[in-house]
Design a protein around this motif. Structure first.
Motif, short mmCIF file in Angstrom:
data_model
loop_
_atom_site.label_atom_id
_atom_site.label_comp_id
_atom_site.label_asym_id
_atom_site.label_seq_id
_atom_site.Cartn_x
_atom_site.Cartn_y
_atom_site.Cartn_z
N GLU A 103 13.05 -50.79 15.79
CA GLU A 103 12.92 -50.23 14.44
C GLU A 103 13.39 -51.23 13.40
O GLU A 103 12.79 -51.34 12.31
N GLU A 105 10.66 -53.82 12.80
CA GLU A 105 9.59 -53.27 11.98
C GLU A 105 10.00 -53.20 10.51
O GLU A 105 9.21 -53.50 9.61
N CYS A 106 11.25 -52.81 10.27
CA CYS A 106 11.74 -52.69 8.90
C CYS A 106 11.84 -54.06 8.23
O CYS A 106 11.49 -54.23 7.06
N ARG A 118 19.26 -50.37 17.25
CA ARG A 118 17.86 -49.90 17.23
C ARG A 118 16.97 -51.08 16.85
O ARG A 118 16.42 -51.17 15.76
#
Length: 756
Positions: free
Chosen positions: A557, A560-561, A554
């Protein structure tokens, strides 16, 4: 997009003498035969078993013999009554489904049958599908992950469909037999079955018939209760043969009240062994009294018999052992040990060990397995939970589970500390040990979490780990229970316990690439850290969660994390976590071939790590820059970066990282025109990975050696390297197998891959 690679700390765990969560459970000392059922399974399998020993009927009772406690999950005995009605569709079976009511002996029969035929398979594995466990049922994707790891697959593919494909290939080719115990449904078991018509075999136990699996090549064998004669033989052998011989009518009454089910018969036998002065008829009278009160609540004959036997066994327990029994029943735990019982039941380790021994003698707890832990039968665990909910106050129930959560956190943190020994990456040491629960003291109030950085000496009730393998085994064996207590802590508002347990479990997820549970733990832990107001916890959860998302594929995501983790670290002025976030984000971008931004991230991380004198971290960032240079065909820069990274990683004792650098260095030298130097580096790296047991990187080194030989015009040597790499890849990824087969076809001029 590059394929996922194992991280430096994620090496294949070789076989050892230690017990494995994926091995068959031990056999009951009181398995009395089930001869006809075993023969029926032989016929239903629809295949020859050259390894099968001469089958001798099980021994009968041994009147006058010294009784022993012994307890086995679904302990069975004697030929069954009501067994039969088996269904098959023709051809070799993909799966044998052994179904029947709780306590009838399904696991014992399946276990005994598989052990008889173990020689017909390369591996025989076990998976608890946990339909009736407090943390179950287990997701099929998680079971596949464990089964593949048990076969040496490293890394396990994050995609459940790819896991299923790889499992079916390996189960057929090796071949593998697996006991899938306590299935909740056909839908849960179906993804775990080997390919139809191949060499693998699944034996599935379930309380339901699972008739929907007939379409998948399964055959069905309903398991019935024991005959009265067989049940009396089991009562005599496990209890007191002389007394049952003197009181045959009383013995018949006892087994009839037990519905001739092995579990309640074993419980009754344990009472005879524990109370030699008690007539058999008196035991029958006690069971009859208990059963009458239960008929309305449990109308099924078998359920009433089990409930009556359990209630009578519980009534006769000493008060301390009864308290330990019902409090252990409240826990979402798959096993228990004296340290755990001491911590959650207000007992000293010695008292807890004595209580567990009493429960074993009463037939309420299984004897300790190879790792020293005890387990409840599902029915016994449910009974213990009901007694705990009935006989303990709500406050004590909450305190007991809270103690278990704190003990789990403390033990997991100790296991992580063992695994982290020798780690040279600053900023990722395990968090300080939480205060262990102490006997005779209530746990901290859930609304008032403990501080985030407390340390404590080792608790006398702590589990001791003899080394890295023992620590990893405990984490692996208990990960379902740890996930259950993590969820319970989140729901109960025990926020500090929740995020710290999620943080400790990150080491397990990282080692085993357990991406689904990793991302769930991250989400629960991050929310808990924010509720608790823990900046340290929030930062650690962001970094761990980003890594889990990346390993799950992923990537957006994850990016972004990592960006959130970097911003968080900058606000907290934590340079170590800033560098880790930069490096992690760069690795994520490398995975999706965003090379310019990945290179910029590695350079920023390298600069920061050099300022911090973090030599090991700097070498890892330099390794990333070298890999990017390879992909950009900048051979000279790649060789310089990778050569330096290899020297530095060797100096810091990171053998796996150094061998990775050497593999890429060999590729770079060969591409730069130094084929001899490249081959030399690749062979050295291959030898290192063979020593480390790192299957994925062995395959990579062999594939690169094949490319070097192919470029030199040595087709025979290239074919040998590609073929060896393909053999290893069958344990890794179907996509990798396809790529290597394409290389072999190209080498063979489009002909069959076996020809040169």
């Amino acid at each position: 997009m590059s394929e996922p690679e194992p991280r430096s700390g994620q090496a294949h765990r070789p076989e050892s003498g230690a017990a494995s969560p994926w091995r068959l459970p031990p056999e009951s000392a009181y398995f009395m035969g089930r001869d006809e059922d075993l023969r029926a399974l032989d016929r239903l399998a629809g295949r020859p078993f050259d390894d099968a020993p001469g089958f001798a009927p099980s021994p009968g009772p041994a009147p006058g013999s010294t009784p022993g406690p012994g307890s086995g999950r679904d302990a069975a005995g004697g030929p069954g009554r009501g067994s039969g009605g088996a269904l098959r569709t023709g051809g070799p079976a993909t799966a044998l489904v052994v179904s029947g009511p709780a306590g009838v002996g399904k696991t014992a029969v399946a276990n005994r049958w598989l052990r008889r035929h173990a020689g017909s398979f390369a591996r025989v594995l076990y998976a608890d599908l946990a339909a009736h466990a407090p943390y179950g049922p287990t997701r099929a994707a998680d079971v596949l992950e464990g089964l593949l790891r048990a076969l040496g697959v490293d890394p396990v593919p994050p995609d459940p469909a790819e896991r299923g494909t790889l499992w079916r290939v390996l189960a057929a080719e090796l071949p593998v037999a697996v006991l899938l115990d306590d299935a909740a449904s056909a839908a849960q078991a179906r993804p775990l079955l080997p390919a139809a018509g191949e060499g693998g075999l699944a034996v599935v136990t379930s309380r339901g018939s699972l008739s929907a699996l007939l379409a998948d090549g399964a055959v069905l064998h309903p398991l019935g209760a024991l005959t009265p004669d067989a049940a009396v033989s089991l009562l005599a052998r496990a209890g007191d043969g002389e007394r049952t011989g003197r009181e045959p009518h009383g013995a018949i009454d006892v087994v009839t009240l037990c519905a001739c089910l092995p579990l309640p018969v074993r419980l009754a036998a344990a009472q005879l062994a524990l109370h030699p002065e008690q007539p058999v008829g008196a035991l029958a009278a006690a069971l009859s009294r208990g059963r009458g009160a239960l008929d309305s609540a449990a109308p099924a004959e078998g359920q009433a018999a089990v409930s009556a036997a359990l209630d009578e066994s519980y009534r006769l327990l000493p008060s301390a052992a009864a308290r330990t029994y019902r409090r252990l029943g409240l826990l979402p735990a798959r096993s228990c040990t004296p340290p755990l019982a001491a911590a959650v039941c207000d007992r000293t380790p010695g008292q807890a060990a004595a209580d567990l021994a009493t429960l074993v003698r009463a037939g309420l707890l299984e004897p300790p397995g190879p790792n020293g832990s005890h387990r409840f039968h599902d029915l016994v665990r449910a009974h213990a939970r009901r007694r705990g909910e009935r006989d303990e106050t709500v406050l004590v129930q909450e305190q007991t589970v809270r103690r278990y959560a704190e003990w789990s956190l403390h033990t997991a943190t100790r296991a992580v500390a063992v695994l982290a020994r020798g780690s040279r990456t600053p900023g990722r040491a395990p968090h300080a040990l939480p205060p262990p629960p102490a006997p005779d003291s209530a746990p901290s109030t859930p609304s008032a979490p403990a501080t985030d950085s407390t340390a404590s000496p080792a608790s006398p009730a702590s589990t001791a780990f003899t080394g890295e393998e023992a620590a990893l085994f405990w984490l692996d064996d208990e990960h379902d229970s740890l996930m259950a207590v993590l969820r319970r802590s989140s729901a109960a508002g025990w926020d500090t316990v929740c995020w710290r347990l999620a943080d400790a479990m990150g080491t397990l997820f990282r080692r085993l690439n357990a991406t689904a549970q990793w991302t769930e733990a991250y989400e629960l832990g991050l929310a808990a850290a924010r509720r608790a107001g823990s900046r340290a916890g929030e930062g650690r959860m962001l970094l761990s969660g980003a890594e889990g998302l990346r390993e799950a594929g992923r990537y957006e995501e994850a990016a972004e994390c990592y960006a959130l983790a970097r911003h968080h670290a900058e606000q907290d002025k934590d340079p170590y976590q800033q560098a880790e976030a930069l490096d992690g984000l760069a690795t994520t971008r490398l995975r999706v071939r965003r090379l310019p931004s990945a290179a910029a991230g590695f350079r920023d991380a390298l600069r920061l790590r050099e300022e911090l004198a973090d030599g090991h971290g700097a070498a890892l960032s330099r390794l990333g820059l070298g890999e990017i240079a390879l992909l950009a065909h900048d051979w000279g820069s790649a060789v310089r970066q990778l050569a330096r990274a290899q020297v530095e990683l060797t100096a810091y004792g990171d053998g796996h990282g150094a061998a990775r650098a050497l593999t890429l260095l060999g590729q770079g030298k060969a591409r730069a025109g130094d084929s001899r130097g490249g081959e030399r580096e690749l062979r050295t790296a291959l030898a290192a990975f063979e020593t480390l047991g790192a299957t994925y990187w062995q395959m990579r080194a062999l594939e690169l050696l094949g490319q070097v030989a192919h470029a030199d015009g040595d087709r025979e040597r290239a074919h040998a390297h590609y073929a060896q790499a393909r053999r290893l890849a069958r344990h890794l990824s179907p996509a990798t197998v396809r790529r290597l087969e394409e290389r072999l076809r190209e080498l063979c001029g489009g002909g069959p891959v076996g020809e040169v």
